[in-house]
Motif scaffolding. Structure first.
Motif, PDB file in Angstrom:
ATOM      1  N   GLN A   1      17.047  15.980  25.008  1.00 40.97           N
ATOM      2  CA  GLN A   1      17.442  15.865  23.602  1.00 40.97           C
ATOM      3  C   GLN A   1      18.594  16.803  23.264  1.00 40.97           C
ATOM      4  O   GLN A   1      19.524  16.430  22.536  1.00 40.97           O
ATOM      5  CB  GLN A   1      16.235  16.170  22.698  1.00 40.97           C
ATOM      6  N   VAL A   2      18.535  18.027  23.778  1.00 40.47           N
ATOM      7  CA  VAL A   2      19.612  18.984  23.527  1.00 40.47           C
ATOM      8  C   VAL A   2      20.924  18.483  24.108  1.00 40.47           C
ATOM      9  O   VAL A   2      21.981  18.507  23.449  1.00 40.47           O
ATOM     10  CB  VAL A   2      19.264  20.375  24.119  1.00 40.47           C
TER      11      VAL A   2
ATOM     12  N   SER B   1      29.707  31.197  14.808  1.00 38.03           N
ATOM     13  CA  SER B   1      28.698  30.397  14.125  1.00 38.03           C
ATOM     14  C   SER B   1      27.564  30.156  15.108  1.00 38.03           C
ATOM     15  O   SER B   1      27.703  30.391  16.316  1.00 38.03           O
ATOM     16  CB  SER B   1      29.287  29.074  13.617  1.00 38.03           C
ATOM     17  N   LEU B   2      26.441  29.684  14.592  1.00 35.59           N
ATOM     18  CA  LEU B   2      25.241  29.543  15.410  1.00 35.59           C
ATOM     19  C   LEU B   2      24.914  28.087  15.705  1.00 35.59           C
ATOM     20  O   LEU B   2      24.986  27.216  14.829  1.00 35.59           O
ATOM     21  CB  LEU B   2      24.044  30.183  14.696  1.00 35.59           C
ATOM     22  N   LEU B   3      24.523  27.847  16.939  1.00 33.07           N
ATOM     23  CA  LEU B   3      23.878  26.609  17.352  1.00 33.07           C
ATOM     24  C   LEU B   3      22.389  26.913  17.375  1.00 33.07           C
ATOM     25  O   LEU B   3      21.935  27.768  18.136  1.00 33.07           O
ATOM     26  CB  LEU B   3      24.366  26.204  18.744  1.00 33.07           C
ATOM     27  N   VAL B   4      21.622  26.247  16.529  1.00 34.99           N
ATOM     28  CA  VAL B   4      20.209  26.574  16.353  1.00 34.99           C
ATOM     29  C   VAL B   4      19.346  25.419  16.836  1.00 34.99           C
ATOM     30  O   VAL B   4      19.557  24.263  16.461  1.00 34.99           O
ATOM     31  CB  VAL B   4      19.906  26.867  14.872  1.00 34.99           C
ATOM     32  N   SER B   5      18.368  25.745  17.684  1.00 36.32           N
ATOM     33  CA  SER B   5      17.483  24.708  18.210  1.00 36.32           C
ATOM     34  C   SER B   5      16.153  25.333  18.592  1.00 36.32           C
ATOM     35  O   SER B   5      15.834  26.463  18.216  1.00 36.32           O
ATOM     36  CB  SER B   5      18.139  24.013  19.412  1.00 36.32           C
ATOM     37  N   GLY B   6      15.342  24.576  19.335  1.00 35.41           N
ATOM     38  CA  GLY B   6      14.092  25.093  19.883  1.00 35.41           C
ATOM     39  C   GLY B   6      13.096  25.496  18.814  1.00 35.41           C
ATOM     40  O   GLY B   6      12.943  24.845  17.778  1.00 35.41           O
TER      41      GLY B   6
ATOM     42  N   ILE C   1      19.671  21.448  16.106  1.00 35.61           N
ATOM     43  CA  ILE C   1      19.172  20.408  17.005  1.00 35.61           C
ATOM     44  C   ILE C   1      17.655  20.497  17.044  1.00 35.61           C
ATOM     45  O   ILE C   1      17.079  21.275  17.820  1.00 35.61           O
ATOM     46  CB  ILE C   1      19.755  20.560  18.423  1.00 35.61           C
ATOM     47  N   PRO C   2      16.968  19.704  16.202  1.00 35.05           N
ATOM     48  CA  PRO C   2      15.499  19.713  16.222  1.00 35.05           C
ATOM     49  C   PRO C   2      14.993  19.070  17.515  1.00 35.05           C
ATOM     50  O   PRO C   2      15.598  18.125  18.044  1.00 35.05           O
ATOM     51  CB  PRO C   2      15.109  18.866  15.005  1.00 35.05           C
TER      52      PRO C   2
ATOM     53  N   THR D   1      10.749  18.758  29.541  1.00 31.19           N
ATOM     54  CA  THR D   1      11.824  17.969  30.152  1.00 31.19           C
ATOM     55  C   THR D   1      12.477  17.054  29.125  1.00 31.19           C
ATOM     56  O   THR D   1      13.707  16.928  29.073  1.00 31.19           O
ATOM     57  CB  THR D   1      11.265  17.146  31.323  1.00 31.19           C
ATOM     58  N   LYS D   2      11.662  16.426  28.289  1.00 28.32           N
ATOM     59  CA  LYS D   2      12.214  15.540  27.265  1.00 28.32           C
ATOM     60  C   LYS D   2      13.081  16.319  26.277  1.00 28.32           C
ATOM     61  O   LYS D   2      14.150  15.853  25.860  1.00 28.32           O
ATOM     62  CB  LYS D   2      11.078  14.830  26.532  1.00 28.32           C
TER      63      LYS D   2
END
Length: 386
Positions: A80-81, A33-38, A62-63, A75-76
């Motif tokens: 968040q991640v 499965s996928l972890l989607v962010s960025g 993870i928005p 950096t922020k």
């Protein structure tokens, strides 16, 4: 079945994973499965829509806040991640976490997994890109990872010189080349209709990202590139810059260029297979994207590589290195367009592999023992040479 969580933080890594995901789908031992962010979750490009339309399983999204404005925003976003994954990994622990490359978001994903003793598999370690802070993140991920899939023998040796035990390192080749070998790419007509392009004349395919070790020079560098491009009577197709600090400046300058230059286009997101088809159609690649060094050689396409962002990477014969200066870029593109140079690439071999990376990677994922030996990393000291 062994559960693989694959981290994807942008259009570039998602395309690279494509054949790996398909091969895992065909494995009786594995599921993913996928972890989607960025950048997948930003409004510009909205590339998570491509993932959903492909029917890929998404485990967690993870928005992040905007990261293209300045260094503080990056950096922020890193924090968040890590915070989001602290909660997720407390609830859901994959058997193996797969990460790729050198993005700061990938670093954050890997760092979040360390306290949970989750085995990390890293693709594209051992490479160098001196012009970007990504260079630091790549090597940091290497020291957190338990399995390494290197694109070349040289990169594998570098990973071992960093103290990684040889049994952990596999020379897989670059997975993006599996798409070149296996994928059915859209035709020229399909590209034209899908993106509103005219490809009757082969275009320059241009991608320019911020050089994150030189944040104060981004405006000067993109101005130099556009000044040089404006001197050619050749169509220009731009792809959008990434989400690093300085990306908004580059996007603004490209938008202004496209608004006043006929036969120039800005495409936010081609998608992996459409981008490969554009490489096939391009007369040359211009900019500072790794695709000019890794994928372009498979299509015998010249690459004008600008500045320091890719400094240190292995190069094929198609790469023309130039500084970020208007006249040097102009001369580099002239060389790339010349018939003698283009003919010289006819028998070029791509140093990044043979298009069989996915099977090598999945074979390791299926067979490796998930035991204390995998998790408890030693430090390998190479035998001294006398």
């Amino acid at each position: 079945m062994r559960k693989i969580l694959i981290a994807s933080v942008g259009r570039s890594d998602y395309g690279i994973y494509r054949q790996i995901m398909d091969r895992i789908d065909a494995s009786p031992e594995l599921e993913y499965s996928l972890l989607v962010s960025g950048a997948h979750l930003t409004e510009v490009g909205r590339t998570i829509d491509e993932i959903r339309s492909d029917g890929r399983p998404i485990a967690v999204e993870i928005p992040l806040s905007e990261t293209s404005a300045d260094q503080a925003s990056m950096t922020k976003a890193t924090g968040q991640v890590i915070v989001a994954l602290a909660d997720y990994f407390s609830r859901c622990r994959p058997d193996i976490l797969m990460v790729l490359g050198d993005r700061f978001e990938m670093f954050a994903v890997a760092a979040a997994a360390v306290p949970f003793n989750i085995p990390i598999a890293h693709i594209h370690g051992g490479e160098l890109s001196f012009g970007a802070i990504d260079d630091v993140f790549r090597h940091a991920i290497t020291k957190m990872a338990h399995l390494h899939f290197a694109a070349t023998e040289d990169y594998a040796r570098r990973i071992i010189r960093m103290g990684e035990e040889p049994w952990r390192v596999t020379v897989s080749g670059a997975p993006a080349l599996d798409n070149v070998r296996l994928a059915s790419l859209p035709s020229r007509k399909e590209l034209e209709e899908r993106f509103g392009l005219s490809l009757a004349v082969k275009p320059l395919l241009v991608t320019f990202h911020p050089v994150t070790r030189q944040p104060s020079e981004v405006e000067e560098q993109i101005a130099a590139l556009l000044s040089a491009l404006g001197r050619f009577d050749v169509p220009v197709v731009f792809t959008a810059p990434n989400a690093d600090a300085g990306g908004a400046v580059i996007r603004r300058h490209i938008g202004e260029f496209v608004s006043v230059h006929r036969d120039s286009y800005l495409i936010e997101n081609f998608g992996a297979l459409n981008y490969l088809a554009m490489l096939r159609e391009a007369v040359a690649v211009v900019g500072n994207s790794s695709s000019g060094l890794i994928e372009a050689p498979s299509f015998k396409v010249p690459t004008v590589n600008i500045g320091d962002r890719q400094k240190g990477r292995t190069r094929a014969a198609n790469v023309i290195d130039v500084p970020a200066e208007p006249e040097e870029i102009f001369r580099g593109v002239q060389t790339a367009l010349s018939e003698p140079f283009r003919r010289s690439l006819k028998n070029m071999i791509n140093p990044y592999g043979d298009g069989h990376a996915a099977e090598r990677i999945v074979n390791v994922l299926e067979r490796v023992e998930l035991d204390e030996r995998l998790i408890a990393k030693g430090f390998y000291d190479e035998p001294s040479i006398t």
